[in-house]
Scaffold this motif. Structure first.
Motif, short mmCIF file in Angstrom:
data_model
loop_
_atom_site.label_atom_id
_atom_site.label_comp_id
_atom_site.label_asym_id
_atom_site.label_seq_id
_atom_site.Cartn_x
_atom_site.Cartn_y
_atom_site.Cartn_z
N PRO A 252 30.85 23.47 16.30
CA PRO A 252 32.14 24.11 16.04
C PRO A 252 32.98 24.31 17.30
O PRO A 252 34.20 24.19 17.26
N GLU A 253 32.34 24.61 18.43
CA GLU A 253 33.09 24.81 19.68
C GLU A 253 33.73 23.50 20.14
O GLU A 253 34.88 23.50 20.59
N ALA A 254 33.00 22.40 20.04
CA ALA A 254 33.55 21.10 20.42
C ALA A 254 34.68 20.71 19.47
O ALA A 254 35.70 20.15 19.89
N ALA A 255 34.50 21.00 18.18
CA ALA A 255 35.54 20.69 17.19
C ALA A 255 36.79 21.52 17.46
O ALA A 255 37.92 21.00 17.37
N LEU A 256 36.61 22.79 17.81
CA LEU A 256 37.77 23.64 18.11
C LEU A 256 38.49 23.13 19.35
O LEU A 256 39.73 23.10 19.39
N GLN A 257 37.74 22.71 20.35
CA GLN A 257 38.36 22.16 21.56
C GLN A 257 39.13 20.88 21.23
O GLN A 257 40.24 20.67 21.72
N TRP B 174 47.89 20.61 20.98
CA TRP B 174 48.62 20.70 22.24
C TRP B 174 49.44 19.44 22.46
O TRP B 174 50.58 19.48 22.89
N ARG B 175 48.87 18.31 22.13
CA ARG B 175 49.57 17.04 22.33
C ARG B 175 50.67 16.81 21.30
O ARG B 175 51.74 16.32 21.62
N ARG B 176 50.43 17.21 20.03
CA ARG B 176 51.35 16.85 18.96
C ARG B 176 52.15 18.02 18.39
O ARG B 176 53.16 17.79 17.74
N GLU C 190 44.14 30.88 20.58
CA GLU C 190 43.36 31.96 21.20
C GLU C 190 42.41 31.40 22.25
O GLU C 190 42.25 31.98 23.33
N ARG C 191 41.79 30.26 21.96
CA ARG C 191 40.89 29.63 22.92
C ARG C 191 41.66 29.21 24.18
O ARG C 191 41.21 29.43 25.30
N TYR C 192 42.82 28.61 23.97
CA TYR C 192 43.67 28.19 25.09
C TYR C 192 44.06 29.40 25.93
O TYR C 192 44.01 29.35 27.16
N ASP C 193 44.42 30.48 25.27
CA ASP C 193 44.83 31.70 25.93
C ASP C 193 43.71 32.23 26.82
O ASP C 193 43.92 32.52 28.00
N ARG C 194 42.51 32.34 26.27
CA ARG C 194 41.37 32.84 27.04
C ARG C 194 41.07 31.94 28.24
O ARG C 194 40.82 32.43 29.34
N VAL D 164 51.06 27.84 24.80
CA VAL D 164 51.70 29.13 24.46
C VAL D 164 53.21 28.95 24.39
O VAL D 164 53.86 29.39 23.44
N THR D 165 53.78 28.30 25.40
CA THR D 165 55.23 28.07 25.42
C THR D 165 55.65 27.18 24.25
O THR D 165 56.66 27.44 23.59
#
Length: 194
Positions: free
Chosen positions: A9-14, A21-23, A60-64, A107-108
């Motif tokens: 699940p962590e790899a899938a979330l990444q 982020w790209r799209r 949230e993952r990106y933020d952390r 975030v932006t």
């Protein structure tokens, strides 16, 4: 007996984070996520919820991942202004970098794409900005206490100005082909710290 997950699940979330982020949120379909993550739609729903919930978890993952190093960097003992200047310059450099500027900041990007009509996304964006503003303000207060920043400067309003500048650098960097535009703006803002 419950089945064990046949994916990480962590790899899938990444992987989902990288695709969003790209799209962006709207341009990413569930079919895109199924293809990119390499797992079935039912597994995505069972693990992460719907596309919107997955997006929020990715944000949230990106933020952390982004804030933790900034907090460490700006909280180190010693002079406080050099790390603040380095952070602003890093934002400008990344915004001007040909490869990095096409991604921008998740975030932006979320603030521009979803915040006007999505309360959950707005809360996460605001939380990120509140935390970044707080760590900048803390560093500026330390700089003032150590004699690096004149006492007539308000650390809160300076932190807010830097936060807005840094977010703006990301937006302008994505759209502008002129790297000097973001670098010049960053240096002019940093002159206010002298």
């Amino acid at each position: 007996m419950a089945r064990t997950k046949e994916f990480d699940p962590e790899a899938a979330l990444q992987a989902a984070l990288e695709l969003f982020w790209r799209r962006g949120f709207e341009a990413t379909s569930m079919s895109d996520l199924v293809d990119h993550l390499g797992i079935g739609r039912a597994s995505i729903y069972a693990t992460f919820g719907n596309k919107h919930e997955l997006y929020l978890k990715a944000l949230e993952r990106y933020d952390r991942a982004g804030l933790t190093p900034m907090v460490r960097e700006l909280s180190r003992p010693g002079p406080a202004l050099p790390p603040v200047r380095a952070l602003v310059r890093r934002y400008a450099t990344e915004a001007a970098n040909e490869q990095l500027r096409s991604l921008g900041c998740l975030v932006t990007n979320t603030a521009a794409e979803l915040a006007p009509h999505d309360r959950a996304a707005t809360r996460l964006v605001e939380r990120n900005w509140d935390q970044l503003e707080a760590v900048l303000r803390s560093a500026l207060m330390r700089a003032q206490a150590q004699g690096e920043l004149p006492t007539d400067r308000d650390p809160l309003t300076l932190a807010r100005m830097l936060l807005v500048l840094m977010q703006g650098l990301r937006v302008v960097g994505r759209a502008s082909g002129d790297p000097a535009r973001v670098r010049d703006a960053a240096e002019q803002a940093l002159a206010l710290l002298d």
